[in-house]
Each structure stands twice: as C-alpha cells, then as structure tokens.
Design a protein around this motif. Sequence first.
Motif, PDB file in Angstrom:
ATOM      1  N   ILE A 159       1.127  -1.488  -0.253  1.00  0.00           N
ATOM      2  CA  ILE A 159      -0.071   0.032   0.227  1.00  0.00           C
ATOM      3  C   ILE A 159       0.601   1.446   0.067  1.00  0.00           C
ATOM      4  N   SER A 160       0.815   1.843  -0.972  1.00  0.00           N
ATOM      5  CA  SER A 160       1.758   3.220  -0.942  1.00  0.00           C
ATOM      6  C   SER A 160       0.654   5.078  -0.436  1.00  0.00           C
ATOM      7  N   CYS A 161       1.264   5.019   0.487  1.00  0.00           N
ATOM      8  CA  CYS A 161       0.559   5.763   1.666  1.00  0.00           C
ATOM      9  C   CYS A 161       1.114   6.945   1.965  1.00  0.00           C
ATOM     10  N   THR A 162       1.383   8.044   2.718  1.00  0.00           N
ATOM     11  CA  THR A 162       1.884   9.241   3.254  1.00  0.00           C
ATOM     12  C   THR A 162       2.179   8.599   4.534  1.00  0.00           C
ATOM     13  N   ARG A 163       3.268   8.870   5.114  1.00  0.00           N
ATOM     14  CA  ARG A 163       4.061   8.187   6.884  1.00  0.00           C
ATOM     15  C   ARG A 163       3.487   7.143   6.813  1.00  0.00           C
ATOM     16  N   PRO A 164       4.450   6.346   6.514  1.00  0.00           N
ATOM     17  CA  PRO A 164       3.688   4.350   6.464  1.00  0.00           C
ATOM     18  C   PRO A 164       3.924   3.766   8.299  1.00  0.00           C
ATOM     19  N   ASP A 165       4.956   4.975   8.564  1.00  0.00           N
ATOM     20  CA  ASP A 165       5.823   4.778   9.756  1.00  0.00           C
ATOM     21  C   ASP A 165       4.610   5.354  10.635  1.00  0.00           C
ATOM     22  N   ALA A 166       3.261   6.423  10.264  1.00  0.00           N
ATOM     23  CA  ALA A 166       2.393   6.178  11.321  1.00  0.00           C
ATOM     24  C   ALA A 166       1.072   5.825  11.208  1.00  0.00           C
ATOM     25  N   VAL A 167       0.782   3.959  11.003  1.00  0.00           N
ATOM     26  CA  VAL A 167      -0.352   3.869  10.368  1.00  0.00           C
ATOM     27  C   VAL A 167      -0.539   2.468  11.492  1.00  0.00           C
ATOM     28  N   PRO A 168      -1.613   2.859  12.596  1.00  0.00           N
ATOM     29  CA  PRO A 168      -1.045   2.296  13.790  1.00  0.00           C
ATOM     30  C   PRO A 168      -1.058   0.958  13.369  1.00  0.00           C
ATOM     31  N   GLU A 169      -1.174  -0.076  14.228  1.00  0.00           N
ATOM     32  CA  GLU A 169      -0.942  -1.832  14.232  1.00  0.00           C
ATOM     33  C   GLU A 169      -3.299  -2.155  13.953  1.00  0.00           C
ATOM     34  N   SER A 170      -4.069  -1.451  14.888  1.00  0.00           N
ATOM     35  CA  SER A 170      -4.755  -1.369  14.785  1.00  0.00           C
ATOM     36  C   SER A 170      -5.545  -2.357  13.563  1.00  0.00           C
ATOM     37  N   TYR A 171      -5.612  -0.498  12.675  1.00  0.00           N
ATOM     38  CA  TYR A 171      -6.231   0.412  11.336  1.00  0.00           C
ATOM     39  C   TYR A 171      -4.964  -1.283  10.378  1.00  0.00           C
ATOM     40  N   LEU A 172      -4.252  -1.973  10.581  1.00  0.00           N
ATOM     41  CA  LEU A 172      -3.887  -3.120   9.720  1.00  0.00           C
ATOM     42  C   LEU A 172      -4.199  -4.527   9.693  1.00  0.00           C
ATOM     43  N   ARG A 173      -4.418  -4.093  10.928  1.00  0.00           N
ATOM     44  CA  ARG A 173      -5.557  -5.815  11.255  1.00  0.00           C
ATOM     45  C   ARG A 173      -7.403  -5.050  11.149  1.00  0.00           C
ATOM     46  N   TYR A 174      -7.692  -4.138  10.841  1.00  0.00           N
ATOM     47  CA  TYR A 174      -8.860  -4.054   9.956  1.00  0.00           C
ATOM     48  C   TYR A 174      -8.339  -4.581   8.339  1.00  0.00           C
ATOM     49  N   LEU A 175      -7.470  -3.886   8.524  1.00  0.00           N
ATOM     50  CA  LEU A 175      -7.785  -3.765   6.706  1.00  0.00           C
ATOM     51  C   LEU A 175      -7.182  -5.817   6.989  1.00  0.00           C
ATOM     52  N   THR A 176      -6.482  -6.337   7.382  1.00  0.00           N
ATOM     53  CA  THR A 176      -6.103  -7.582   6.970  1.00  0.00           C
ATOM     54  C   THR A 176      -7.381  -8.156   7.251  1.00  0.00           C
ATOM     55  N   ASN A 177      -8.606  -8.140   8.166  1.00  0.00           N
ATOM     56  CA  ASN A 177      -9.312  -9.062   8.065  1.00  0.00           C
ATOM     57  C   ASN A 177     -10.489  -8.846   6.781  1.00  0.00           C
ATOM     58  N   GLY A 178     -10.089  -7.771   6.252  1.00  0.00           N
ATOM     59  CA  GLY A 178     -11.411  -6.789   5.489  1.00  0.00           C
ATOM     60  C   GLY A 178     -11.090  -7.791   4.494  1.00  0.00           C
ATOM     61  N   LEU A 179      -9.399  -7.938   4.104  1.00  0.00           N
ATOM     62  CA  LEU A 179      -8.918  -8.709   2.807  1.00  0.00           C
ATOM     63  C   LEU A 179      -9.149 -10.266   3.210  1.00  0.00           C
ATOM     64  N   ARG A 180      -9.160 -10.840   4.506  1.00  0.00           N
ATOM     65  CA  ARG A 180      -9.224 -12.163   4.584  1.00  0.00           C
ATOM     66  C   ARG A 180     -10.666 -12.432   4.177  1.00  0.00           C
ATOM     67  N   ASN A 181     -11.532 -11.431   4.731  1.00  0.00           N
ATOM     68  CA  ASN A 181     -13.081 -11.668   4.289  1.00  0.00           C
ATOM     69  C   ASN A 181     -14.158 -11.426   2.923  1.00  0.00           C
ATOM     70  N   ASP A 182     -13.453 -10.212   2.298  1.00  0.00           N
ATOM     71  CA  ASP A 182     -14.299  -9.895   1.611  1.00  0.00           C
ATOM     72  C   ASP A 182     -13.622 -10.594  -0.200  1.00  0.00           C
ATOM     73  N   PHE A 183     -12.458 -11.332  -0.099  1.00  0.00           N
ATOM     74  CA  PHE A 183     -11.624 -11.993  -1.224  1.00  0.00           C
ATOM     75  C   PHE A 183     -11.248 -13.334  -0.352  1.00  0.00           C
ATOM     76  N   ASP A 184     -11.774 -13.946   0.409  1.00  0.00           N
ATOM     77  CA  ASP A 184     -12.170 -15.494   0.439  1.00  0.00           C
ATOM     78  C   ASP A 184     -10.897 -16.184   0.978  1.00  0.00           C
ATOM     79  N   LEU A 185     -10.420 -15.691   1.864  1.00  0.00           N
ATOM     80  CA  LEU A 185      -8.454 -15.659   2.380  1.00  0.00           C
ATOM     81  C   LEU A 185      -8.335 -16.992   3.311  1.00  0.00           C
ATOM     82  N   PRO A 186      -9.281 -17.120   3.524  1.00  0.00           N
ATOM     83  CA  PRO A 186      -9.066 -17.752   5.247  1.00  0.00           C
ATOM     84  C   PRO A 186      -8.299 -18.373   5.448  1.00  0.00           C
ATOM     85  N   GLY A 187      -7.601 -18.760   6.884  1.00  0.00           N
ATOM     86  CA  GLY A 187      -6.955 -19.509   6.814  1.00  0.00           C
ATOM     87  C   GLY A 187      -5.044 -19.130   6.581  1.00  0.00           C
ATOM     88  N   VAL A 188      -4.208 -18.503   5.935  1.00  0.00           N
ATOM     89  CA  VAL A 188      -2.912 -18.261   5.634  1.00  0.00           C
ATOM     90  C   VAL A 188      -2.956 -17.019   5.490  1.00  0.00           C
TER      91      VAL A 188
END
Length: 474
Positions: free
Chosen positions: A425-454
């Motif tokens: 992901i290309s973004c502004t200030r990558p060091d400032a992105v909190p872990e909680s938002y990365l978990r939100y994106l990870t769970n969204g990828l897992r649910n919306d693109f059917d990526l269970p268990g990997v």
Amino acid sequence: MNFTVAIVGRPNVGKSTLFNRLVGKKLALVDDTPGVTRDRRPGDAKLIDLRFTIIDTAGLEQSGPDTLQGRMWAQTEAAIEEADLSLFLVDAKAGLTPADQTLAEMLRRRGKPVVLVANKSEARGSDAGFYDAFTLGLGEPCPISAEHGQGMIDLRDAIVAALGEERAFPPEVDEAETNIDLAPTSDDVGDDEVEPVYDETKPLRVAVIGRPNAGKSTLINRFLGEDRLLTGPEAGITRDSISVEWEWRGRSIKMFDTAGMRRKARVQEKLEKLSVADSLRSIRFAETVVIVFDATIPFEKQDLQLVDLVIREGRAAVLAFNKWDMIDDPQAVLADLREKTERLLPQARGIRAVPISGQTGYGLDKLMQSIVDTDKVWNRRISTARLNRWLETQQVQHPPPAVSGRRLKLKYMTQIKARPPGFMISCTRPDAVPESYLRYLTNGLRNDFDLPGVPIRIHLRAADNPFENRAKKR
C-alpha cells in the motif's frame, strides 16, 4: 534412478554418515549415540558416474517383534527386500560382533548381491578388524572412510562388479522428445488485471507436524495404505524427517513425517535438538503444513505455539484433530473445538479444521480436500483494479485515523506476491499507520476476497514525491 541400494549394519557403524556422503547433503541425523536412525530413509545418490537410489536403515538389534527394536528391524528387512543390492557396513575400528555374524548369515540367505564395506578404515588399529571381515564369507571387504570420503572409487568399482555393467549403466533415454517449454509460474508478476488459474495437477509438498505421540506417522501410513513409517505406543519414535510420495486423485503428493516437537524448555538432549531442527526445516520447505492435534487433549500451549510458528513462517496451515475414534460425544466436542479454534487462533481466522482418525481412516479424504483448498488460497492472486476499488470502499467505511492532527492517506494498493498473499500500500507517513488499522485491512481482505486460514502480509511504502529533490525556488 537405475537401481536401489540399501545400507545395512549394526548400530553406530556409520550408515547415516555414508548415506549423507552419497546424497551430498546432511539429510540423515548423525550422532555418536547408537540407534539414531529408526525409519528407512530413501535418497538420490551419486557415486562418481553411478546414479542410484540409496536407503538408510536402522541398525540390527536382536529383540522381540513387539518391541521398538523389533519394529525397527522390520523396517530394515523391508528395505533389503526393496533393494537390488545391500551395502553391509562393519566397523573396522571396533572389529566384528555377534550381530555382524547374524546379519551376514541373513544376507546370505536372501540370495541378493551384497557388498561388504569396512568403514572407519582410516583409524589407527583398524587393520585387524578389516582382516576379520573376511571371515563373514561375503567376499573381500571394501575399506572406506564415510566421514572423510576415502575409498569411494573402490566402493564404486565393488558396486559395479556386484551388479554387472548392464545393470549399473542401463542405456540412456533420448531426452530430445522430453523437453518441456517452461511457462511462467504463478509467482511471476505479470499483467495485474489477469488472475492466474490454479494448477490442479502440480505436485504438492505437505509437512505433518505436532506434539509427540499425536499420531503423525500413523496418519501417513493410513494415507499410503502400508506400514511405511515406524509407529507404536511410545512417544517420540520418529527422529528424522522422512518424505514419502504417493498420489491422491491423480495428483502427486510429497508428504513429510516429522519428529514430535515439545516445548523448547524441555528439549535438552542434543539428539532431540537435531530432530526439532530437522522438523523446522521441513516446515520451511513445505507448501501446506498439517498440524496434528490429539482430540482427547487438544489446544495445549504447545499446539497453539506450533500453529503460530507455521503462520509466522508464511505456510498454509490445516488443523487435524486426530484420534476421533476415541471421542464419546462427537457433536458436542466438535462444536467446542470450533469455538476454541476461533477464539484461540485469531491470527489464523478461518483456518480449516478436520476431525480424523489415523487408526481407522475416518476423515482422511476430507483432510486432503482441505489441504488442496488451502493451497489454492495460498497461491491466490488478486488484480490491482479490484484491490484499489476495495481499498477506496474500506476507507469510506472506516477512514484512516488522524495522527498528530494530520489525516493519513492510503493512495494505491497492489499484490506484490503470492505464497502467501502479500500486498503493498502506497501511503503518506507509513510509520504512523497504527497496527489496529492494519488488522482492520487484513480482516477485510480475508473476508471480502475469501482468504481464510492463510497468512496475509501488508507492506506500507511512502508515496513517491516527484518534487522532493528539487531545490526550493526563492
């Protein structure tokens, strides 16, 4: 390979050392402790101009058939029956023992070619043991040093003489008609808009891991339909990581049986440390890892650590609740296991879990289907256009937080690799992105693109600024 050779002998004569020398890799565990090797291990050997399959075996220890030593010897006998020739190793330094005489008599009764090999012939005082080997009645011994590589040319000549030139050097097959035009693999980065189709015919590497006595070897034996691996009620029977090959629905499967892994604090002996290191190496070389749980005592702390280890290594994981034939109330236990899986393994949300019985064969076909389905997810690629539309929707539903009074901006997203799926992901200030938002994106990828268990990897990169290196105008 042209022919098959079995290495036989009593314990601690250097069989595994010679095996490693011939295959050119340290595949078999080697230690001064007698009886390290228990299962028979095949490998592709090279000796000067000879190419053949070599089998490392357990040493002869005379005991009853129901004991561990008796079952180990049964594996060695199976290797001798399978092989075209046996390399009978004796210790020239220590001399002959009654076990050597017993094994020599048994090999003579088999009627197959035998090459007598006097190992450790480089040691001082080994001449007496070398000349004693003539009394075995198996011809002239071949003096070698498996550890230092001495006498390998003489060993080659002895093998050719025992088998014959025609058997040792069969006519070569014309490879002109077997050339294959290699196409790009699924890992190659191509057109972002093209999502490659999963190859249902490619060979699959699977590692089976778990705590000691969880039933790993019994499970693989049931898959193969034969007692290929040593099993028994004793914990910690398997020491080497043994690979076996078979086919499931026309697809080639290479499955690795590994030593049981206890908690790190309990692993004190050198030999157990070597076994655990061999198991970890099998995990890294596998594509899908089956973590075998004992259904009667599931979710021990070590079980959870093993799952976390597989996820951190980036492998596709499948849970197998073994010994299901010992469960009295399957429906209630299955519901409880599903609840605990979701609660105790949040890092592997959606991981496939299958109740099985290696003893009776229950659930094995379903387990293999889960392995294939998980491997499909592990190899999946998603087009850049779909990812950027998804990223825009995610930011609308839940905007990135403001850090130090400035809103973070996620500008662009693409998949940079598969096996496991990795995204940038290309973004502004990558060091400032909190872990909680990365978990939100990870769970969204897992649910919306059917990526269970990997495992899902998300990397952040600062957006390129074309003006940052230009001098400021006054």
